[in-house]
Motif scaffolding. Structure first.
Motif, PDB file in Angstrom:
ATOM      1  N   SER A 178       0.835  -1.146  -0.116  1.00 32.51           N
ATOM      2  CA  SER A 178       0.025  -0.046   0.054  1.00 32.51           C
ATOM      3  C   SER A 178       0.855   1.197   0.023  1.00 32.51           C
ATOM      4  CB  SER A 178      -0.825  -0.224   1.027  1.00 32.51           C
ATOM      5  OG  SER A 178      -1.822   1.293   1.426  1.00 32.51           O
ATOM      6  N   GLY A 179       0.685   2.085  -0.882  1.00 38.59           N
ATOM      7  CA  GLY A 179       1.509   3.448  -1.136  1.00 38.59           C
ATOM      8  C   GLY A 179       2.933   3.024  -1.886  1.00 38.59           C
ATOM      9  N   TYR A 210      -7.796  -4.530   0.095  1.00 41.99           N
ATOM     10  CA  TYR A 210      -6.436  -4.544   0.653  1.00 41.99           C
ATOM     11  C   TYR A 210      -5.374  -5.233  -0.108  1.00 41.99           C
ATOM     12  CZ  TYR A 210      -9.197  -2.632   4.505  1.00 41.99           C
ATOM     13  OH  TYR A 210     -10.013  -1.865   5.274  1.00 41.99           O
ATOM     14  N   GLY A 261      -2.631  -5.907   4.606  1.00 40.44           N
ATOM     15  CA  GLY A 261      -3.804  -5.202   4.898  1.00 40.44           C
ATOM     16  C   GLY A 261      -4.305  -5.242   6.483  1.00 40.44           C
ATOM     17  N   ASP A 314      -2.540  -2.002   7.401  1.00 38.87           N
ATOM     18  CA  ASP A 314      -2.942  -0.644   6.661  1.00 38.87           C
ATOM     19  C   ASP A 314      -4.530  -0.569   7.088  1.00 38.87           C
ATOM     20  OD1 ASP A 314      -0.752  -0.721   5.119  1.00 38.87           O
ATOM     21  OD2 ASP A 314      -1.608  -1.966   3.454  1.00 38.87           O
ATOM     22  N   SER A 315      -5.135  -1.785   7.549  1.00 37.49           N
ATOM     23  CA  SER A 315      -6.652  -1.185   7.823  1.00 37.49           C
ATOM     24  C   SER A 315      -7.138  -0.892   9.116  1.00 37.49           C
ATOM     25  CB  SER A 315      -7.410  -2.843   7.694  1.00 37.49           C
ATOM     26  OG  SER A 315      -7.086  -3.474   8.332  1.00 37.49           O
TER      27      SER A 315
END
Length: 459
Positions: free
Chosen positions: A261-262, A432, A436, A439-440
């Motif tokens: 993510s990112g 995700y 995840g 990140d979540s």
């Protein structure tokens, strides 16, 4: 420190200390390097950190063991109550165990391995650091830490999820329930690295396509960098630590970026600072120190040589990997040839969570591990990591988050294993990617606990 357990030397517990909203206590356990020969085997230390919400230190809470991803990555060091840890501490006493060879668990580092004089001895040492012995360590801790040696809940992220399947295979008596996040392995006999790599390469290609769709301007920037590296004397540019950045080495940047993510954004921002400014008219063009330093930091091999050494060994049961990713990559022909792609105007494809033998020549910190890495790649007599019969008859409640576009743990590979684990509940999502759980916030943890507690419908 106070001591407890079967002897004064097996377990030492520290004093409670605090970070915002949490109370923590450190534990050190002395375990055999080789559980098959516990008496004469050298001893190593395993570190585990106990975490509870403030005010719950003396409450009779159920235990949850967290197994981090990797291999070769230490558990997180909490600075506050947040994310999944905050949710878990609402009802659990959480144990953050540094897997052997990481963090404070007799870490395997560039400096510590200088004590081992031969490549064979180093390979013989490292072979004890896979999921089978991580589970042995967890059981060693459980029977000494959990009151009445009762079972505990295990939460496995990524490679930690692989370890949880090994746990289900060989020590289910220690498990109350299991949660897995992006961590269902291939459990085929022999070496499943080839099948895993083929599936991962296909997802890597899709991730590259998405990256360049997001940042089309980077196609030309990467071409320019590849051409520059190829034209340099020696085929590349010297890295700050002493290695060399080559066109094929540049492609390794997909490992930390394309599946995170990112990660797309961070990779793009790296490339926007790839060139030094020309501040003296006529000065030659050169790649910036910023970029070269960021390259080494992002790959992180200086802090995790164990992950490089065991990258493919974690897929081996009674067979060798023989540099699977290197062989599988060749099946894609010129598709991953950076120099040819740049010369033909095609996007240069980055690679994913896979390593190649030449990495041990080009990354300075890995050079001393080269011979040991080759020995591990050829090793055939790896012990089993999974037992299908045990998994087929599993009685432990299991809930797993499976990420549809996971680049690191391929969806199709995971779904081949799911039917082999009796009673598993799955949550399949593309909301995700691989991390995840982190990140979540607490959402993924909450959802999986809901599956285990019957709060989610059966499908």
């Amino acid at each position: 420190m106070s001591a407890s357990g079967d002897s004064l030397h097996e377990h030492a517990a520290g004093q409670w200390f605090s970070v915002p909203e949490l109370r923590l206590r450190d534990h050190h356990f002395t375990v055999p390097l080789d559980y098959k020969d516990p008496v004469s085997s050298p001893k190593i230390s395993i570190f585990a950190r106990e975490v509870v919400a403030v005010g719950k230190e003396d409450q009779a809470l159920p235990y949850l063991l967290y197994l981090e991803g990797g291999p070769g990555v230490a558990c997180p060091r909490p600075t506050e109550a947040s994310g999944w840890l905050l949710k878990a501490c609402e009802e659990f006493r959480v144990i953050l165990m540094d897997q052997r060879g990481t963090g404070l668990s007799t870490p395997l580092t560039l400096s510590s391995t200088l004590q081992i004089k031969s490549a064979k001895d180093l390979a013989d040492y490292v072979k004890h650091f896979r999921a089978d012995n991580i589970v042995n360590d967890a059981e060693f801790i459980r029977v000494r830490l959990v009151p009445g040696s009762g079972p505990w809940t295990v939460l496995g992220q990524s490679y930690g999820g692989f370890c949880s399947v090994t746990y289900l295979s060989f020590a289910p008596q220690g498990l109350k329930q299991v949660l897995q996040t992006g961590g269902i392995p291939s459990i085929e006999d022999g070496c499943s690295a080839d099948a895993v790599c083929e599936a991962c390469f296909e997802q890597v290609i899709r991730q590259n396509e998405k990256y360049y769709e997001r940042f089309p301007q980077d196609i030309e920037i990467v071409h320019e960098v590849v051409n520059y590296l190829a034209e340099c004397e020696g085929g590349g540019v010297h890295l700050p630590s002493g290695g060399i950045l080559t066109p094929r080495g540049l492609q390794l940047l997909g490992m930390p970026s394309l599946g995170a993510s990112g990660g797309f954004e961070r990779l793009h921002y790296m490339f926007e600072r790839v060139w030094d400014p020309v501040i003296v008219p006529g000065a030659p063009k050169q790649i910036s120190y910023y970029f070269l330093n960021a390259f080494e930091i992002w790959l992180g091999f200086d802090l995790n040589p164990l992950g490089a050494l065991l990258n493919e060994a974690i897929y081996c049961q009674g067979a060798s990997s023989r540099w699977s990713a290197y062989r599988v990559r060749a099946k894609f022909g010129d598709k991953f040839d950076a120099i040819k792609a740049a010369s033909e105007g095609r996007p240069v494809l980055f690679t994913g969570e896979m390593l190649f033998p030449w990495v041990f020549d080009e990354i300075h910190v890995l050079k001393r591990f080269k011979d040991a890495a080759h020995l591990l790649a050829e090793k055939e007599d790896w012990p089993p990591l999974y037992d299908k019969a045990s998994l087929n008859n599993n009685k432990v409640p299991v809930a797993a988050a499976i990420y549809f576009e996971d680049m690191n743990v391929n969806f199709r590979v995971a779904m081949r294993t799911v039917p082999e684990i009796a009673g598993i509940r799955t949550w399949i999502t593309n909301e995700y990617v691989h991390a995840g759980l982190i990140d979540s916030g607490g959402l993924v943890f909450d959802y999986l606990m809901g599956l285990l507690k019957g709060k989610k419908p059966l499908f």
